[in-house]
Design a protein around this motif. Structure first.
Motif, short mmCIF file in Angstrom:
data_model
loop_
_atom_site.label_atom_id
_atom_site.label_comp_id
_atom_site.label_asym_id
_atom_site.label_seq_id
_atom_site.Cartn_x
_atom_site.Cartn_y
_atom_site.Cartn_z
N MET A 1 0.84 -1.18 0.00
CA MET A 1 0.00 0.00 0.00
C MET A 1 0.88 1.25 0.00
N ASN A 2 0.40 2.31 -0.62
CA ASN A 2 1.12 3.56 -0.78
C ASN A 2 0.69 4.57 0.29
N PHE A 3 1.66 5.24 0.91
CA PHE A 3 1.37 6.26 1.93
C PHE A 3 2.16 7.52 1.62
N LYS A 4 1.57 8.67 1.99
CA LYS A 4 2.24 9.95 1.81
C LYS A 4 2.20 10.72 3.12
N GLU A 5 3.17 11.61 3.28
CA GLU A 5 3.14 12.50 4.44
C GLU A 5 2.13 13.62 4.19
N ILE A 6 1.48 14.05 5.24
CA ILE A 6 0.47 15.11 5.14
C ILE A 6 1.09 16.38 4.56
N LYS A 7 2.30 16.71 4.97
CA LYS A 7 2.96 17.95 4.52
C LYS A 7 3.15 17.98 3.01
N ASP A 8 3.19 16.83 2.37
CA ASP A 8 3.45 16.77 0.94
C ASP A 8 2.26 17.24 0.09
N SER A 9 1.07 17.29 0.67
CA SER A 9 -0.08 17.76 -0.11
C SER A 9 -0.74 18.99 0.50
N ARG A 10 -0.14 19.53 1.54
CA ARG A 10 -0.66 20.74 2.18
C ARG A 10 -0.60 21.92 1.20
N ILE A 11 -1.64 22.74 1.20
CA ILE A 11 -1.70 23.89 0.29
C ILE A 11 -2.13 25.12 1.07
N THR A 12 -1.55 26.26 0.73
CA THR A 12 -1.94 27.55 1.30
C THR A 12 -2.08 28.54 0.16
N ILE A 13 -3.17 29.30 0.16
CA ILE A 13 -3.34 30.38 -0.81
C ILE A 13 -3.76 31.64 -0.06
N THR A 14 -3.33 32.77 -0.57
CA THR A 14 -3.70 34.05 0.01
C THR A 14 -4.23 34.94 -1.10
N ALA A 43 -7.57 21.21 -4.90
CA ALA A 43 -6.13 21.22 -5.17
C ALA A 43 -5.38 20.30 -4.21
N CYS A 44 -5.73 20.35 -2.93
CA CYS A 44 -5.07 19.53 -1.92
C CYS A 44 -5.32 18.04 -2.18
N ALA A 45 -6.57 17.68 -2.42
CA ALA A 45 -6.92 16.27 -2.66
C ALA A 45 -6.29 15.77 -3.95
N SER A 46 -6.30 16.59 -4.98
CA SER A 46 -5.71 16.18 -6.26
C SER A 46 -4.20 16.02 -6.14
N THR A 74 -6.29 34.11 3.88
CA THR A 74 -5.43 32.95 3.69
C THR A 74 -6.24 31.70 3.96
N LEU A 75 -6.21 30.78 3.01
CA LEU A 75 -6.86 29.49 3.15
C LEU A 75 -5.77 28.43 3.23
N LYS A 76 -5.92 27.54 4.22
CA LYS A 76 -4.97 26.45 4.42
C LYS A 76 -5.73 25.13 4.32
N ALA A 77 -5.17 24.20 3.58
CA ALA A 77 -5.83 22.90 3.40
C ALA A 77 -4.83 21.78 3.61
N SER A 78 -5.29 20.73 4.29
CA SER A 78 -4.46 19.54 4.45
C SER A 78 -5.35 18.31 4.55
N ILE A 79 -4.78 17.19 4.23
CA ILE A 79 -5.51 15.91 4.30
C ILE A 79 -5.60 15.50 5.76
N ASN A 80 -6.84 15.30 6.24
CA ASN A 80 -7.06 14.85 7.62
C ASN A 80 -7.34 13.35 7.71
N MET A 87 -10.97 11.23 0.57
CA MET A 87 -10.11 11.94 1.51
C MET A 87 -10.95 13.02 2.18
N VAL A 88 -10.65 13.30 3.44
CA VAL A 88 -11.25 14.45 4.11
C VAL A 88 -10.17 15.52 4.15
N VAL A 89 -10.49 16.67 3.57
CA VAL A 89 -9.58 17.80 3.54
C VAL A 89 -10.07 18.84 4.54
N GLY A 90 -9.24 19.15 5.51
CA GLY A 90 -9.55 20.21 6.45
C GLY A 90 -9.15 21.54 5.85
#
Length: 181
Positions: A1-14, A43-46, A74-80, A87-90
């Motif tokens: 199974m494939n796993f990724k770190e949360i930080k690798d898909s975190r996105i911030t836009i302002t 964007a975060c989920a993709s 500023t909007l911040k998104a990460s996979i929860n 996926m649930v994106v916070g």
């Protein structure tokens, strides 16, 4: 199974809030903010799944504080949470007064996103690696939110709904019940 770190898909836009984004009271329109939230969740989920993603649901959107024209948002998104294909994106929304530097938390919400292939079929997504207590808390909270949603949906399905249980609950509400039984 494939796993990724949360930080690798975190996105911030302002983005600067313009008068064209305001409602009749001069505050930024809630629908505009929801649109931005959906875009960053996509964007975060993709980014996490490496597939096109669609919004399956949005869990509870509370507008905590109004956003003013001229503020930086500023909007911040990460996979929860990651399921098999979802996926649930916070998403957290903060506004900053450019002149004073004062920041305020305006909104948080949870978007359930589903990864789709080029034929529109749901596809498996990588899991996430939980590296701190906050990530574990967010994941566990997502699991609990799903359980509560399922229970609530089942309880109020037509075949499961017990009228008598709810009649007593509604006695002190702002409603008049005129049933013809």
């Amino acid at each position: 199974m494939n796993f990724k770190e949360i930080k690798d898909s975190r996105i911030t836009i302002t983005q600067l809030m313009l008068p064209s984004n305001s409602n009749f009271s001069g505050k930024i329109h809630g629908g505009f903010i929801l649109n931005l939230m959906d875009q960053i969740a996509f964007a975060c989920a993709s980014k996490h799944s490496a597939y096109y993603c669609v919004t399956a649901s949005v869990n509870k959107v509370d507008f905590l504080k109004p956003i003013e024209v001229g503020e930086l948002v500023t909007l911040k998104a990460s996979i929860n949470f990651t399921g098999r294909t979802s996926m649930v994106v916070g998403v957290r929304v903060e506004a900053e007064n450019i002149q004073t530097g004062k920041k305020k938390h305006c909104n948080s919400s949870y978007f359930t996103m589903v990864a789709k292939d080029e034929n529109g079929k749901s596809v498996p997504v990588p899991g996430i690696i939980l590296k701190d207590a906050n990530a574990v808390r967010r994941y566990a909270r997502s699991v609990r939110r799903q359980e509560q949603s399922e229970t609530r949906n089942n309880k109020f399905k037509e075949g499961n709904f017990i009228l008598e249980e709810h009649m007593i609950e509604l006695e002190n509400e702002n409603v008049r019940i005129e049933l013809k039984l």
